[in-house]
Design an enzyme around this catalytic site. Structure first.
Site, PDB file in Angstrom:
ATOM      1  N   GLU A 131       0.831  -1.212   0.000  1.00 31.55           N
ATOM      2  CA  GLU A 131       0.000   0.000   0.000  1.00 31.55           C
ATOM      3  C   GLU A 131       0.860   1.255   0.000  1.00 31.55           C
ATOM      4  O   GLU A 131       0.543   2.241  -0.647  1.00 31.55           O
ATOM      5  CB  GLU A 131      -0.920   0.008   1.237  1.00 31.55           C
ATOM      6  CG  GLU A 131      -1.962  -1.070   1.247  1.00 31.55           C
ATOM      7  CD  GLU A 131      -3.025  -0.874   0.170  1.00 31.55           C
ATOM      8  OE1 GLU A 131      -2.671  -0.835  -1.026  1.00 31.55           O
ATOM      9  OE2 GLU A 131      -4.205  -0.795   0.517  1.00 31.55           O
ATOM     10  N   THR A 184      -5.861   7.158  -4.911  1.00 33.28           N
ATOM     11  CA  THR A 184      -5.924   7.223  -3.436  1.00 33.28           C
ATOM     12  C   THR A 184      -5.031   8.334  -2.883  1.00 33.28           C
ATOM     13  O   THR A 184      -5.402   9.035  -1.933  1.00 33.28           O
ATOM     14  CB  THR A 184      -5.512   5.861  -2.820  1.00 33.28           C
ATOM     15  OG1 THR A 184      -6.447   4.875  -3.253  1.00 33.28           O
ATOM     16  CG2 THR A 184      -5.511   5.893  -1.304  1.00 33.28           C
TER      17      THR A 184
HETATM   18  N1  HSE Z   1      -8.460   4.229   4.315  1.00 31.30           N
HETATM   19  C1  HSE Z   1      -7.920   4.424   2.998  1.00 31.30           C
HETATM   20  C2  HSE Z   1      -8.390   5.774   2.493  1.00 31.30           C
HETATM   21  C3  HSE Z   1      -8.426   3.343   2.090  1.00 31.30           C
HETATM   22  O1  HSE Z   1      -9.581   6.049   2.630  1.00 31.30           O
HETATM   23  O2  HSE Z   1      -7.575   6.542   1.981  1.00 31.30           O
HETATM   24  C4  HSE Z   1      -8.023   3.508   0.663  1.00 31.30           C
HETATM   25  O3  HSE Z   1      -8.630   2.464  -0.100  1.00 31.30           O
END
Ligand code: HSE
Length: 312
Positions: A131, A184
């Site tokens: 990630e 993201t």
């Molecule tokens: N918690 C993370 C965000 C998940 O919302 O940025 C990303 O899939």
């Protein structure tokens, strides 16, 4: 063992009020990783299917192999060689935990090939490195549920404290992916650094309500708790029709509806598969009204997480 084929499912992170701390996996879709030993040391990405050539092919830049490199380093193995093939079965930048599914399939495949030196819980921190590579942030709310299955809570990141809680068997997820893309990294960048005390209190109440509602199969409490006053108001502006799609889901009988991960996918939770199907159609219709195509997935909560599909 010379060959392993592993599967890791799509996930819904945040689950309305639990930014970075709640997530669950669905049954399908999911990514598949194949890993095959080779004579020469080093990891090679032999092929990636389904990414339209967009993901890096270098082992030290792709989440699927970055996690393996971290594992090999931790285990002190420097003479290992393998070819890796990644089958991407979900879109990039979809909010469905796409990078997490690749990373998790990668860690369980390598672990199985090495005869399981690490437990699932120990694999988590390696999957989180995927990630970091994909989005710049090592959040665990996608990789946690993709790896462990169930409804996962990240109580703490430092030290890492992650566990699954029981949830009702009749709880169904509707996941709708509109045909747009949100990175993201960008979706995290736009968030405010500071939150008011009032919003913190509201959010904490909802987090507690969600956990107890799930554990006690109290659907009305789950419904009241699926409220996010911190993240959703900011990120929803990135999703066309957000308010209307959400309202359509609620009108069709959903307990709640919010952004899946960092979006643009939206998810809803419902009591029963039939309602979840009606909710899917209602959400899709709303996106279609403004000519946005979408894919729908209806699933129970995946209690198993990632699995080994084949070995030789
Ligand atoms: N918690 C993370 C965000 C998940 O919302 O940025 C990303 O899939």
């Amino acid at each position: 063992m010379n060959y392993i084929k592993a599967y890791a499912p799509a996930t819904v992170a945040n689950v309305a009020c639990g930014f970075d701390i709640f997530g669950f996996a669905i049954e399908e879709p999911g990514d598949v990783v194949e890993i095959r030993r080779r004579e020469e040391p080093g990891l090679v990405i032999a092929d990636i299917h389904g990414d339209e050539g967009r993901l890096p092919r270098e082992a030290d830049r792709n989440a699927v192999t970055v996690v393996m490199l971290h594992m090999l380093k931790h285990l002190g193995i420097d003479d290992f060689g393998a070819e890796v093939v990644l089958h991407k079965n979900m879109p990039l930048g979809s909010g469905m935990g796409s990078s997490a599914a690749s990373a998790v399939a990668g860690v369980i495949a390598l672990n199985a090939l090495l005869d399981n030196p690490l437990t699932r819980s120990e694999l988590l921190r390696f999957a989180m490195e995927g990630e970091r590579t994909a989005s710049g942030s090592a959040h665990a709310d996608n990789v946690g549920p993709a790896l462990l299955g169930g409804f996962v809570v990240i109580r703490s990141y430092d030290p890492l404290d992650v566990f699954s809680i029981p949830c009702p068997t009749d709880l169904y997820c509707t996941l709708v992916h509109p045909d747009i893309e949100i990175n993201t990294k960008d979706a995290r960048y736009i968030l405010r650094d500071e939150v008011s005390l009032k919003d913190t209190i509201t959010q904490m109440g909802n987090v507690a309500g969600m956990v107890s509602g799930l554990m006690q199969s109290d659907y009305e409490r789950i419904k009241r708790s699926m409220v996010d006053v911190i993240i959703e108001p900011v990120r929803s502006i990135l999703i066309p029709q957000f308010g209307l799609v959400k309202q359509a889901a609620l009108d069709a009988g959903a307990l709640g509806c919010s952004i899946s991960g960092s979006g643009p996918s939206m998810f809803a939770l419902s009591r029963g598969q039939e309602t979840a199907m009606l909710v899917a159609q209602a959400m899709k219709d709303e996106f279609n009204k403004v000519n946005i195509d979408c894919h729908m997935h209806v699933s129970c909560i995946n209690m198993q997480g990632a699995t080994i599909l084949d070995q030789a």
